[in-house]
Design a protein around this motif. Structure first.
Motif, PDB file in Angstrom:
ATOM      1  N   ASP A   1      -2.000 -14.815   0.790  1.00  0.00           N
ATOM      2  CA  ASP A   1      -1.148 -14.819   1.983  1.00  0.00           C
ATOM      3  C   ASP A   1      -1.779 -15.620   3.118  1.00  0.00           C
ATOM      4  O   ASP A   1      -1.086 -16.279   3.885  1.00  0.00           O
ATOM      5  N   PHE A   2      -3.112 -15.535   3.234  1.00  0.00           N
ATOM      6  CA  PHE A   2      -3.860 -16.228   4.281  1.00  0.00           C
ATOM      7  C   PHE A   2      -5.118 -16.833   3.671  1.00  0.00           C
ATOM      8  O   PHE A   2      -5.713 -16.244   2.756  1.00  0.00           O
ATOM      9  N   VAL A   3      -5.512 -18.006   4.182  1.00  0.00           N
ATOM     10  CA  VAL A   3      -6.824 -18.547   3.850  1.00  0.00           C
ATOM     11  C   VAL A   3      -7.680 -18.516   5.108  1.00  0.00           C
ATOM     12  O   VAL A   3      -7.185 -18.756   6.218  1.00  0.00           O
ATOM     13  N   TYR A   4      -8.945 -18.204   4.909  1.00  0.00           N
ATOM     14  CA  TYR A   4      -9.897 -18.255   6.018  1.00  0.00           C
ATOM     15  C   TYR A   4     -10.689 -19.549   5.877  1.00  0.00           C
ATOM     16  O   TYR A   4     -11.431 -19.737   4.909  1.00  0.00           O
ATOM     17  N   SER A   5     -10.524 -20.458   6.840  1.00  0.00           N
ATOM     18  CA  SER A   5     -11.207 -21.754   6.774  1.00  0.00           C
ATOM     19  C   SER A   5     -12.449 -21.801   7.656  1.00  0.00           C
ATOM     20  O   SER A   5     -13.211 -22.772   7.585  1.00  0.00           O
TER      21      SER A   5
END
Length: 660
Positions: free
Chosen positions: A378-382
């Motif tokens: 759902d989300f990527v942490y960059s």
């Protein structure tokens, strides 16, 4: 919210915050002692036909050399029970003294033969003295007592033989094979599972026979965990001896799914000090089970040395029933949303569209389109490495707050703060902000966010007793009635893929089982530097494990679930080959549960937790189920998968696999 349990004396474990093994009586099984102050024992079960003496001996040796300390062998009839002597003699002649356990289901006379030969017998209360017909029967107290008297008459000879020969016993309840009598009075519940075992235990105690181990196994991890906890509570409440517990999740499946599902159930109980012997049930060769069980158990060897965790005086969760912590909806976290998966890609500089496939979404360059996947995060942490292209709809990017404050597109990117930067920030996202804290910072966090409707908490810990440390912080939120959504973050130093599956399933899965947590985030932060390809492989694993843990804890169904037994000498077809064949044809059916059972022992009962069932009913013959209902009998095995798909189609649950 469920009422607060006022007294911790009512709980199933010594402490919710300080690790200690539950004190049990020691039970001798040959040269092995289960319970007491002894290490947790690893066991597994042979898959070779019990009448194949040499095959059983060879497989038992492979299991023992893989770390198996107890070897269980099925004895479905007297002839197999008698052959246990030849297997035992053959093992002793080869220099192996590992105790043997006879697995008994429908045949008391086989149990009575086996109990004179092997060191332990396992009986299943649901089918030892009962024939299951899925009938609802009305009982008066008198007619129910008549049934208990009938069971006593059937079971007592085995108890006396075990007592005479120094043979131990496991009273092993299976959720999938509760008797019609138990189902009629208690329903398909953890309480029914517990009472099924206690009926047999009372008979043993009346005879002063105490060499007993108990299990409460289910393919549903929530039911399994609740049943074991309730068993301990009922043993304490009823004045029974503190018998050792055998832990296992039935029909866990194969590969990653099997490991994660087993660890969610078994690990949740080990965290609270429950469990004296463990079997991980995989649809694989049995020698692969013991190393997985040992990897789970080894985490607790020095667990009592963990940093102190603030004690819990009142526990605001009912651990014996399904509970879900109420949280406010923030963006698409919390409220009635399914738990979310955040995948860490922060160690990849200038990630490309093609590389995004490791988080489950696929870029199709010919069409210049994205293909969204049910197991795409759902989300990527960059972190400090912003993504240099537009992401697919449905997946969003989280950046460190310092980076986010400098980017042009602040609407479609979201900031992650620590406690200091959050308290000093002058700029926040209008819809959602992430605050990452350690469990020890929970009081300060509550003071900052209790009135905010735009914040999601990312909760992590440095305590090696991780699950209880995170649980304690979540209890603080419950006590303060702070309903902020919480993402559970874990990170591990470099380790094997199996350990990542098992540790995440234990640290996060146990909280999800108890309805605590609105998502999972497996971080790369503790790992050393690797090549780009190695990091991408690790990201792919983390993404898959995140979804696997949510599914195993029954909180988000994102793929087909296979309730697949681990095979044994009763199995009527090649389970590994058949499971692979069914998976190949059906693994696109999101959220559908398919039971694949080698024989009739647990097959129909476990269908209670499956939408469709494929059960061996004779050599080369398969019975197909929809739920508990038989749809087709005696289907030739070469046609059975096609017929299963026909049933799914007729039920309106089929969709054609997508061609990329």
């Amino acid at each position: 919210m469920d009422p607060i349990i006022k007294s911790l004396d009512q709980l199933y474990c010594d402490s919710l915050t300080s690790y200690s093994r539950r004190k049990t009586i020691p039970v001798r099984i040959g040269d092995v002692i289960v319970g007491g102050d002894n290490p947790i024992v690893v066991q597994s079960m042979t898959t070779v036909d019990t009448l194949d003496t040499e095959g059983s001996i060879e497989q038992s040796i492979r299991m023992i050399e893989a770390g198996c300390e107890l070897v269980r062998i099925t004895a479905p009839s007297i002839k197999e029970a008698e052959n246990l002597q030849h297997i035992k003699d053959g093992l002793r002649k080869r220099g192996y003294s590992t105790p043997l356990v006879a697995d008994i289901h429908f045949t008391p006379n086989a149990a009575e033969v086996a109990a004179r030969i092997v060191e332990k017998v396992r009986v299943n209360p649901g089918n030892y003295a009962d024939k299951k017909k899925f009938e609802v029967i009305e009982y008066t107290d008198a007619t129910y007592q008549d049934e208990l008297d009938r069971i006593r008459e059937r079971f007592l000879p085995l108890v006396k033989i075990c007592k005479e020969h120094g043979t131990a016993m496991r009273i092993g309840t299976n959720h999938g094979s509760l008797s019609d009598r138990i189902m009629s009075r208690y329903g398909d519940t953890p309480l029914g599972m517990v009472e099924s075992a206690l009926e047999f235990l009372r008979i043993c105690e009346d005879e002063n026979y105490f060499d007993i181990v108990i299990s409460m196994k289910s393919s549903n991890t929530q039911v399994m965990v609740q049943a074991y906890r309730l068993l301990v509570e009922k043993l304490n409440e009823g004045g029974f001896k503190p018998y050792p517990l055998h832990l296992g999740v039935t029909e866990a499946g194969e590969a990653e799914d099997g490991r994660i599902k087993s660890a969610v159930g078994i690990g949740t109980l080990l965290e609270d000090g429950l469990g004296d012997t463990v079997r991980v049930s995989l649809t694989e060769d049995p020698e692969f089970e013991a190393p997985v069980a040992k990897a789970l158990i080894d985490r607790y060897t020095h667990r009592q040395d963990h940093a102190p965790i603030k004690s819990i005086s009142n526990y605001p969760v009912n651990p014996y029933e399904h509970f879900k912590r109420e949280s406010e909806e923030v963006y698409n976290f919390g409220g009635h949303n399914v738990p979310r998966v955040i995948t860490d890609i922060s160690k990849i500089e200038k990630i490309t569209e093609k590389e995004i496939k490791v988080v489950g979404h696929f870029y199709l360059p010919e069409l210049d389109k994205w293909k969204m996947n049910d197991q795409g995060c759902d989300f990527v942490y960059s972190g400090t490495n912003p993504i240099p292209f537009m992401l697919p709809n449905g997946m969003k990017e989280i950046q460190d707050a310092a980076i986010w404050s400098t980017v042009e597109d602040k609407a479609n990117k979201f900031p992650l703060f620590d406690l200091v930067s959050f308290s000093l920030a002058g700029l926040f996202h209008e819809e959602i902000n992430f605050l990452e804290i350690f469990d020890t910072e929970i009081a300060e966090a509550i003071a900052l966010i209790s009135q905010r409707k735009d914040t999601v908490l990312i909760l992590k810990t440095e305590n090696k007793h991780a699950m209880p440390a995170l649980r304690r912080a979540l209890v603080s939120l419950l006590e303060a009635d702070c309903r902020v959504p919480v993402i559970l973050k874990v990170s591990y130093p470099d380790q094997s893929a199996d350990e990542t599956m098992l540790y995440t399933a234990t640290d996060v899965g146990g909280l999800l089982i108890d309805g605590l947590g609105d998502g999972v985030f497996i971080s790369l932060e503790k790992e050393r530097e690797h090549s780009r390809e190695e990091v991408l492989a690790q990201i792919k694993l983390h993404n898959s494990v995140g979804f696997g843990v949510l599914q195993a804890a029954r909180t988000r169904m994102s793929k087909t679930e296979y309730i697949s037994c681990p095979s044994c000498g009763r199995t009527l077809f090649d389970l590994q080959e058949t499971t692979a064949m069914i998976r190949k044809r059906t693994d696109h059916l999101k959220g559908v549960k398919i039971g694949i059972m080698g024989c009739i022992v647990n097959g129909p009962g476990e269908m209670a937790d499956a939408d469709y069932g494929y059960v061996g009913s004779g050599k080369g013959k398969i019975t197909l189920y929809k739920g508990k209902e038989v749809m087709k009998r005696s289907v030739p095995s070469e046609k059975a998968v096609d017929k299963l798909i026909e049933i799914i189609k007729e039920d309106g649950m089929w969709n054609e696999p997508e061609v990329i």
